[in-house]
Design an enzyme around this catalytic site. Structure first.
Site, PDB file in Angstrom:
ATOM      1  N   GLU A  91      -1.853  -9.021   4.307  1.00  0.00           N
ATOM      2  CA  GLU A  91      -1.932  -9.388   5.733  1.00  0.00           C
ATOM      3  C   GLU A  91      -3.348  -9.265   6.281  1.00  0.00           C
ATOM      4  O   GLU A  91      -3.629  -9.705   7.394  1.00  0.00           O
ATOM      5  CB  GLU A  91      -0.941  -8.533   6.543  1.00  0.00           C
ATOM      6  CG  GLU A  91      -1.384  -7.106   6.847  1.00  0.00           C
ATOM      7  CD  GLU A  91      -1.206  -6.107   5.697  1.00  0.00           C
ATOM      8  OE1 GLU A  91      -0.967  -6.553   4.560  1.00  0.00           O
ATOM      9  OE2 GLU A  91      -1.327  -4.898   5.949  1.00  0.00           O
ATOM     10  N   HIS A 116      -3.847  -5.271   0.839  1.00  0.00           N
ATOM     11  CA  HIS A 116      -3.213  -5.675   2.099  1.00  0.00           C
ATOM     12  C   HIS A 116      -3.261  -7.196   2.226  1.00  0.00           C
ATOM     13  O   HIS A 116      -4.247  -7.729   2.729  1.00  0.00           O
ATOM     14  CB  HIS A 116      -3.930  -5.021   3.285  1.00  0.00           C
ATOM     15  CG  HIS A 116      -3.655  -3.563   3.400  1.00  0.00           C
ATOM     16  ND1 HIS A 116      -2.591  -3.072   4.128  1.00  0.00           N
ATOM     17  CD2 HIS A 116      -4.261  -2.491   2.857  1.00  0.00           C
ATOM     18  CE1 HIS A 116      -2.564  -1.748   4.039  1.00  0.00           C
ATOM     19  NE2 HIS A 116      -3.581  -1.370   3.278  1.00  0.00           N
ATOM     20  N   CYS A 166       0.842  -1.206   0.000  1.00  0.00           N
ATOM     21  CA  CYS A 166       0.000   0.000   0.000  1.00  0.00           C
ATOM     22  C   CYS A 166       0.877   1.256   0.000  1.00  0.00           C
ATOM     23  O   CYS A 166       1.550   1.528  -0.981  1.00  0.00           O
ATOM     24  CB  CYS A 166      -0.975  -0.047   1.174  1.00  0.00           C
ATOM     25  SG  CYS A 166      -2.345   1.125   1.029  1.00  0.00           S
TER      26      CYS A 166
END
Lengths: 190, 247
Positions: A166, A164, A80
């Site tokens: 994660e 993202h 990002c």
């Protein structure tokens, strides 16, 4: 495998740390150039604002360490904002010069609801990932798109993602595992 | 546009999931981490943890909860309830929350939204608005502010909020469906995403809300039951709502 997660201020780096450790990576949040140079993988996490993040990277001397890594062909992952920082410049905060690891610039999203928040398909990855962004990369190094926006960038040993991983559930974990495997292979060679 | 989102909301107090009517007679109904993980497995796109006690002595319990949730989950989550200071928000994000939602504190000091957006980015700042008959209420929906809901949503956006979590006090708990009128009015007035909240009783209600809003908050409809979320998702997909493939 050891990862150095670059620390440049406020925000949620915890999720990246958790995701890496779940995949068996020994991750450390750091502001030390030596850590960034020595790790098997360097991570530019996706939190905070562009101007203060760049200030933080430069003040710590991490800009030079990241350039040195790229020149040596050693793995760097940007997430990002971490992707935006790797470009030549970003429109965020009235214009910020980036690390220039990758050609291109980050531009404010025009059209649709901004911030663009939610899960969206990424092609050609063929899976859905979680996005939360107001800026997106414009670069000739794009390797995957989401609704016409740059979702993944590859340039030498740098891989940047707008989404993202994660925070993208099982799809994100699969993505990270693949990238870690590639970084591990590259690390063994060098 | 990204896919429409389903967001289960967990009411928490002192680190536990609680259930109660208007914050009285709260009952402990489980562990937020376990329930959050079960919702995640059942296809939740995000989660909201709402601290319904929101007392100062409860702050540490909330940070500890965020820490435990972040260690377990790999989907985004928002934390709200009694966040009044920049430091509170920063602490919650450092512990692993992706977004904070602010309500009364932003009404009393709208500049808080700007401060939070500068520090954390707009994508991490949710303005929660409780609305009744087109006006905003503060203090968990108990105090009329005299502010027009659409106007406040616009102002919150201009001050840096990145999302609106709009709860209709009229619809909340009725299970008669979301308040589509005010939700549509707010969604039409702002260009940030809107999360509809209050009133869901059936999948058709959720489908209708997702026509006007970008996400739907799911509270009592789920009864703290992840299987209900699974069923709801498959019902919505049958009705043609393009939810993500959560496998």
């Amino acid at each position: 495998m050891r990862a150095a997660v670059c620390d440049y201020g406020a925000g949620n780096v915890r999720s990246v740390m958790v995701a890496l450790s779940r995949l068996g990576v020994e991750a450390r949040v750091t502001t030390r150039p030596d850590d960034v140079l020595e790790a098997d993988l360097a991570v530019l996490p996706g939190v905070g604002a562009a101007a203060s993040a760049m200030d933080g990277l430069r003040a710590a001397g991490l800009d030079g360490a990241l350039r040195e890594r790229l020149d040596a062909g050693r793995a760097i992952v940007g997430i990002c904002l971490g992707l935006h920082l790797a470009l030549h410049e970003s429109e965020e905060d009235g214009g910020v010069a980036g690390l220039a690891l990758v050609p291109g610039r980050a531009r404010r999203l025009a059209g649709g609801r901004v911030p663009r928040i939610g899960w969206a398909p990424v092609e050609p990855l063929g899976e859905e990932f979680y996005f939360a962004h107001s800026f997106a990369a414009e670069t000739p190094a794009a390797s995957a798109l989401s609704e016409g926006l740059v979702a993944e960038v590859r340039c030498g040993s740098f891989v940047g993602v707008q989404f993202h991983p994660e925070k993208s559930g099982p799809a994100g974990a699969r993505y990270l595992a693949r990238e870690l495997e590639a970084a591990r292979a590259g690390s063994d060679v060098s | 546009m990204p896919l429409p989102r389903l967001i289960p909301c967990l009411d928490v107090a002192a680190g536990r999931v609680v259930k109660g009517v208007k914050f009285e007679g709260l009952r402990d109904v489980g562990d937020p981490v376990e329930l959050g993980a079960a919702y995640s497995d059942a296809g939740a796109d995000e989660l909201v943890f709402l601290d319904v006690k929101a007392t100062l002595e409860n702050r540490d319990a909330l940070v500890d909860l965020v820490d435990r949730v972040a260690a377990r989950l790999a989907i985004p989550f928002t934390v709200g309830g009694g966040i009044r200071r920049r430091e509170d928000a920063e602490r919650l994000l450092l512990a692993g929350a992706d977004k904070v939602s602010v309500n009364t504190a932003a009404l009393e000091r709208p500049g808080l939204l700007t401060e939070l957006a500068a520090l954390l980015g707009s994508q991490a700042v949710v303005v929660a608005i409780d609305t009744k008959a087109g006006s905003v209420y503060s203090y968990a929906g108990t105090q009329p502010t005299g502010r027009d809901t659409v106007e406040w949503a616009r102002e919150a956006e201009s001050r840096g909020a990145g999302e609106v979590l709009l709860t209709s006090i009229d619809a909340d708990g009725t299970r008669d469906g979301y308040d589509l009128e005010i939700t549509g009015a707010v969604a039409g007035a702002v260009s940030i995403p809107v999360i509809a909240s209050g009133g869901a009783g059936a999948s058709a209600h959720v489908a209708a809300a997702l026509e006007v809003a970008q996400a739907a908050l799911l509270a009592s409809i789920l009864h703290e039951n992840p299987d209900r979320l699974r069923t709801l998702r498959s019902e919505l997909r049958k009705e043609g709502v393009p939810l993500r493939d959560a496998t």
